[in-house]
Motif scaffolding. Sequence first.
Motif, PDB file in Angstrom:
ATOM      1  N   SER A 123       0.849  -1.190   0.000  1.00 13.05           N
ATOM      2  CA  SER A 123       0.000   0.000   0.000  1.00 13.05           C
ATOM      3  C   SER A 123       0.884   1.240   0.000  1.00 13.05           C
ATOM      4  O   SER A 123       2.075   1.187   0.333  1.00 13.05           O
ATOM      5  CB  SER A 123      -0.930   0.011   1.223  1.00 13.05           C
ATOM      6  OG  SER A 123      -0.172  -0.036   2.421  1.00 13.05           O
ATOM      7  N   ARG A 124       0.293   2.343  -0.401  1.00 11.06           N
ATOM      8  CA  ARG A 124       1.034   3.605  -0.470  1.00 11.06           C
ATOM      9  C   ARG A 124       0.369   4.614   0.445  1.00 11.06           C
ATOM     10  O   ARG A 124      -0.857   4.759   0.453  1.00 11.06           O
ATOM     11  CB  ARG A 124       1.053   4.125  -1.913  1.00 11.06           C
ATOM     12  CG  ARG A 124       1.877   5.400  -2.091  1.00 11.06           C
ATOM     13  CD  ARG A 124       2.003   5.777  -3.565  1.00 11.06           C
ATOM     14  NE  ARG A 124       2.657   7.056  -3.745  1.00 11.06           N
ATOM     15  CZ  ARG A 124       3.969   7.234  -3.732  1.00 11.06           C
ATOM     16  NH1 ARG A 124       4.759   6.203  -3.553  1.00 11.06           N
ATOM     17  NH2 ARG A 124       4.492   8.435  -3.891  1.00 11.06           N
ATOM     18  N   ASP A 125       1.213   5.307   1.212  1.00 11.43           N
ATOM     19  CA  ASP A 125       0.700   6.297   2.150  1.00 11.43           C
ATOM     20  C   ASP A 125       1.638   7.493   2.113  1.00 11.43           C
ATOM     21  O   ASP A 125       2.802   7.396   2.528  1.00 11.43           O
ATOM     22  CB  ASP A 125       0.637   5.713   3.562  1.00 11.43           C
ATOM     23  CG  ASP A 125       0.048   6.688   4.573  1.00 11.43           C
ATOM     24  OD1 ASP A 125      -0.543   7.695   4.133  1.00 11.43           O
ATOM     25  OD2 ASP A 125       0.203   6.449   5.781  1.00 11.43           O
ATOM     26  N   ASP A 294      -2.876  -2.948  -3.116  1.00 10.98           N
ATOM     27  CA  ASP A 294      -4.226  -2.490  -2.776  1.00 10.98           C
ATOM     28  C   ASP A 294      -4.588  -1.289  -3.646  1.00 10.98           C
ATOM     29  O   ASP A 294      -3.830  -0.883  -4.535  1.00 10.98           O
ATOM     30  CB  ASP A 294      -4.357  -2.208  -1.283  1.00 10.98           C
ATOM     31  CG  ASP A 294      -3.609  -0.956  -0.825  1.00 10.98           C
ATOM     32  OD1 ASP A 294      -3.114  -0.184  -1.678  1.00 10.98           O
ATOM     33  OD2 ASP A 294      -3.507  -0.747   0.392  1.00 10.98           O
ATOM     34  N   GLU A 295      -5.749  -0.718  -3.400  1.00  5.16           N
ATOM     35  CA  GLU A 295      -6.257   0.333  -4.279  1.00  5.16           C
ATOM     36  C   GLU A 295      -5.423   1.608  -4.238  1.00  5.16           C
ATOM     37  O   GLU A 295      -5.545   2.459  -5.125  1.00  5.16           O
ATOM     38  CB  GLU A 295      -7.714   0.656  -3.913  1.00  5.16           C
ATOM     39  CG  GLU A 295      -7.925   1.284  -2.545  1.00  5.16           C
ATOM     40  CD  GLU A 295      -7.910   0.259  -1.411  1.00  5.16           C
ATOM     41  OE1 GLU A 295      -8.035   0.670  -0.245  1.00  5.16           O
ATOM     42  OE2 GLU A 295      -7.773  -0.950  -1.708  1.00  5.16           O
ATOM     43  N   THR A 296      -4.553   1.760  -3.240  1.00  4.04           N
ATOM     44  CA  THR A 296      -3.743   2.975  -3.153  1.00  4.04           C
ATOM     45  C   THR A 296      -2.555   2.962  -4.113  1.00  4.04           C
ATOM     46  O   THR A 296      -1.962   4.019  -4.371  1.00  4.04           O
ATOM     47  CB  THR A 296      -3.194   3.167  -1.722  1.00  4.04           C
ATOM     48  OG1 THR A 296      -2.305   2.078  -1.405  1.00  4.04           O
ATOM     49  CG2 THR A 296      -4.321   3.219  -0.715  1.00  4.04           C
ATOM     50  N   CYS A 297      -2.205   1.773  -4.646  1.00  2.51           N
ATOM     51  CA  CYS A 297      -1.004   1.726  -5.501  1.00  2.51           C
ATOM     52  C   CYS A 297      -1.079   0.610  -6.529  1.00  2.51           C
ATOM     53  O   CYS A 297      -0.045   0.055  -6.911  1.00  2.51           O
ATOM     54  CB  CYS A 297       0.256   1.568  -4.646  1.00  2.51           C
ATOM     55  SG  CYS A 297       0.313   0.070  -3.662  1.00  2.51           S
TER      56      CYS A 297
END
Length: 520
Positions: A123-125, A294-297
């Motif tokens: 995931s990307r944050d 996931d949907e972030t990356c």
Amino acid sequence: MTLDYLIIGAGPAGLQLAALLEAEGRRDYLVLEAADRPGAFFARFPRHRQLISINKPHTGGQDPELNLRLDWNSLLSDDPELLFTRYTERYFPPADLMLRYLGDFAERTRVKVRYHARVERVSRDGGGFTVRTTAGETFTARRVVVATGVPRPYEPAIEGFELAENYADMPVDPRDFLDQRVLIIGKGNSAFETADALMETTTVIHVAGPSSVHMAWRTHFVGHLRAVNNNFLDTYQLKSANAILDGTVRRIERDGAGFTVTFSFSRADEVVKRLRYDRVLACTGFRFDASIFDETCRPDLVIADRFPAQTDEWESTNVPGLYFAGTISQVRDFKRSTSGFIHGFRYAVRALHRVLERRHHDEPWPAAKLDATAESITGAVIARVNRTSALWQQFGFLADVVTVAGADARYHEEVPVDYFARAGLAADGHEPDRAFVVTLEYGPDHDKVDPFDISVGRIAQDAVGQAHDAAYLHPVVRFHRGGAVAAVHHLAENLENQWDRPEVHVRPLADFVGRCLDVR
């Protein structure tokens, strides 16, 4: 702790990048590997255990750079013991040796690998990534480099395809197919590798697919059918029971103990037939597994969703900081050069490392200084094209670039052609306004003719004025000015790949470079 680089996959590409980072002193990285050893792919593939990447220790020469042209399995390092040619003399080696080699490479280069670390979620944050493994470990990194290859079978849209036995799981003992009629779906090396292995025990084998068989010796793409796997063609053309079917498999149905396959022939006015087989084998290739994101990356996919879309820096087109290395980088030269194979992507990974150094650590692309004269530039180009392995293996994709700023010239090795066209190679104190881009390339329409047909005229080796029509691999030098190609020069082809004859290669190139330098 947040890592600079988290590499997913300890196959050849992941190990290559890690070794380059380690050698550069960039220790803020980690490789995550799902298996208990590096290169675990080769524990299963190819299924019949013979590599088709060539291995030639007896070259007659001692130049390690030149010898890499005939060594398609070694990774790049300064350690002479880490050459695959030290492991065997077999031209097509057994796959188990690749496992041993990659294990030794990981140990001797001291790369940092965490085994038994299967990635479950990425995931990307904000400005970084969080990577979680199935064991519950969590890692954070500024950049993620995916080097997992293409682990999932590619499943074409065929009704009943799930009834076929996949190349990844099918039995490989020929006795398991005794006296059976077998359909193999696919026309690549895995399909013909399988057909060759089963010919002695089956009654009939049909190899089917919608496109024609493409021979690597004609297309010069080593992913097309290689001679080492093409014995099956004899049995078809010499009418020995087997056949190649050109057309589309529409449907697979179970029929008692066997299967009925509805097939639409493409060369017989779309005649549709129902053919019966005891076994159906799917050798349709592989694809990238994007399920860990996931949907972030989640990266965009291309080419029937088989590969992640990438920029000229091997970065995801829609996820900044997410990079790709190894066979999944072939999207950038798909079926044109060699990025899908070790002997190609080892250089692409080195170029990726240089891109990362330049972009994230303010390190210029390595370069040697030259005088901006025709003599100096010509001498440097001639010396390189006669020994480079990178431009030889990654033909038309990687280039040496000589940039010119006033009386200052600099020679940069192994630059992606598209990357240079966009990003250039300006560095502190060097703002070039001209450049010579040097590649090795096959001639125009080289894949349209039979290379063994002597009735097709070949350009004579000393025909300097016709070098642009040469079919075989030869150097091409393009002069760039104002961001565009202003002039092109082809060096005449040569049987021994020695482009150093004074009147045929050196003087015409020097004249070309001189004319370009004189342009104001």
